[in-house]
Design an enzyme around this catalytic site. Structure first.
Site, PDB file in Angstrom:
ATOM      1  N   LYS A  92       3.220  -2.633  11.149  1.00  0.00           N
ATOM      2  CA  LYS A  92       2.674  -2.640   9.786  1.00  0.00           C
ATOM      3  C   LYS A  92       1.309  -3.303   9.732  1.00  0.00           C
ATOM      4  O   LYS A  92       0.452  -2.895   8.955  1.00  0.00           O
ATOM      5  CB  LYS A  92       3.646  -3.324   8.815  1.00  0.00           C
ATOM      6  CG  LYS A  92       4.881  -2.483   8.570  1.00  0.00           C
ATOM      7  CD  LYS A  92       5.621  -2.878   7.321  1.00  0.00           C
ATOM      8  CE  LYS A  92       6.769  -1.907   7.073  1.00  0.00           C
ATOM      9  NZ  LYS A  92       7.663  -2.314   6.010  1.00  0.00           N
ATOM     10  N   LYS A 126       9.379   7.840  13.554  1.00  0.00           N
ATOM     11  CA  LYS A 126      10.490   7.601  12.626  1.00  0.00           C
ATOM     12  C   LYS A 126      10.140   8.088  11.218  1.00  0.00           C
ATOM     13  O   LYS A 126       9.010   7.888  10.769  1.00  0.00           O
ATOM     14  CB  LYS A 126      10.726   6.081  12.628  1.00  0.00           C
ATOM     15  CG  LYS A 126      11.887   5.593  11.851  1.00  0.00           C
ATOM     16  CD  LYS A 126      11.831   4.079  11.740  1.00  0.00           C
ATOM     17  CE  LYS A 126      10.830   3.654  10.693  1.00  0.00           C
ATOM     18  NZ  LYS A 126      10.931   2.265  10.250  1.00  0.00           N
ATOM     19  N   LYS A 159       8.944   5.665   4.695  1.00  0.00           N
ATOM     20  CA  LYS A 159       8.404   5.774   3.327  1.00  0.00           C
ATOM     21  C   LYS A 159       6.886   5.689   3.350  1.00  0.00           C
ATOM     22  O   LYS A 159       6.216   6.297   2.540  1.00  0.00           O
ATOM     23  CB  LYS A 159       8.946   4.641   2.460  1.00  0.00           C
ATOM     24  CG  LYS A 159      10.425   4.744   2.177  1.00  0.00           C
ATOM     25  CD  LYS A 159      10.832   3.640   1.218  1.00  0.00           C
ATOM     26  CE  LYS A 159      12.304   3.338   1.319  1.00  0.00           C
ATOM     27  NZ  LYS A 159      12.580   1.916   1.482  1.00  0.00           N
TER      28      LYS A 159
END
Ligand code: TYM
Length: 329
Positions: free
Chosen positions: A113, A195, A198
């Site tokens: 992230k 993966k 969202k």
């Protein structure tokens, strides 16, 4: 015999997708009878990435409604919103004070992230796993049903519980991850090496949202990336086809051999059509229940209120004990 206690959480960011459902929520629902369950919409985790306040508020309630639509039964499970119970952030602070920086910097989710947004890496994102440990440990949870991507965080929560128990006396149950083989890692339809997530939902054919219409679902599956081999088999080296078969298996619950026999000699067009049909059928009752719940705001608020007061009782007891053991007045 006393049932094992399950705790799990989901962030109210973006739209809940097929990966969240198959990796986590479907298992929460199917095992409700077997365990004592606590499920949480973790909005305090969501703000580790900047959020628009009014959208965050709306998404938080929407996700609660969606979890009920998926089949979370308030008679069998506690459902609540994380920020309503202050003990989550309070315990996170105590755990932060016993967790080495080195343990946090090893977390792959933090690395991924922060790499996506290198100019604005917030301290909250770094400390995220301590808040997650607090969620789990506050409820003396035995099992944490999640997708594979959360395994490392649960291992950290275990280490933290063991460390605290060693240094301050037996306090926390040491939790175990509960990760089912099928559905544990659903991949993006556009790029099956990544993966389903969202944060990639801006890519139109990446994920299937639980609120997608049947037409959209068909369209997305038609565009799903496969390969040029033309053989339909559970082969991990062929990520696109494997992902489609895995999704199919989650909904149909058939054995690998049965599915391979069903598709023997068929083309990818047929496979995509059948997977889309299975997903549409599987999600239909959820969409219908969600639409109904969206107009029953009072009911939703009552369920959340009840969940909150039941959760608070457990959280307050654990937090008080932890705080006293550490020497805080
Ligand atoms: P979150 O909100 O990203 O995802 C919710 C759940 O969905 C699973 N999941 C997937 N499973 C299979 N395939 C995928 N592509 C996929 N994407 C997501 C996740 O593993 C998760 O189980 N940190 C957590 C939320 C959290 C939590 C907790 C979980 C906060 N506190 C305490 C358990 C216990 C997260 O961001 O999940």
């Amino acid at each position: 015999m006393q049932k094992s206690r399950v705790f799990s959480g989901i962030q109210p960011t973006g739209n809940i997708h097929l990966g969240n459902y198959l990796g986590a929520v479907k298992n929460w629902v199917e095992n409700q009878e077997k365990y004592e369950n606590i499920f949480c919409v973790v909005n305090s985790h969501a703000i580790t990435i900047p959020q628009n306040p009014s959208i965050l508020r709306e998404k938080t309630y929407d996700l609660c409604a969606m979890l009920l639509a998926c089949g979370i039964n308030p008679k069998k499970s506690i459902l609540f919103i994380q920020s309503k119970i202050q003990e989550h952030t309070s315990l996170a602070w105590l755990l932060t004070c016993i967790t080495p920086m080195g343990d946090l910097s090893r977390m792959t989710q933090f690395k991924d992230k922060s790499a996506k947004n290198p100019k604005q890496i917030l301290a909250g994102l770094f400390n995220y796993p301590n808040l997650m440990s607090a969620d789990i440990l506050l409820y003396q949870s035995n099992l944490v049903p999640v997708g594979e991507d959360q395994k490392q965080h649960i291992e950290l929560a275990r280490d933290t519980a063991i460390r605290f128990n060693r240094d301050f006396g037996e306090t926390f149950v040491v939790p175990e991850p509960l990760i089912l083989k099928e559905g544990a890692r659903i991949m993006g339809l556009d790029d099956p090496t990544k993966k389903m997530s969202k944060s990639s939902s801006d890519k139109p054919n990446h994920s299937i949202a639980l609120i997608d219409t049947p037409e959209t679902i068909i369209k997305k599956f038609k565009k799903a990336t496969t390969d040029s081999e033309g053989i339909i088999a559970f082969d991990k080296n062929r990520a696109g086809v494997y992902n489609l078969l895995n999704i199919y298996q989650c909904f149909t619950k058939q054995k690998v051999e049965e599915i391979e026999a069903e598709f023997a000699g068929q083309g990818y067009g047929k496979l995509k059509e059948r997977v889309a049909e299975a997903v549409i059928e599987g999600l239909r009752p959820i969409r219908q229940a969600y639409e109904k719940l969206s107009s029953e705001k009072d009911y939703l608020h009552r369920i959340l209120q009840e969940g909150e007061s039941r959760a608070r009782e457990i959280a307050a007891t654990t937090y008080k004990e932890t705080k006293e053991k550490i020497g805080l007045i």
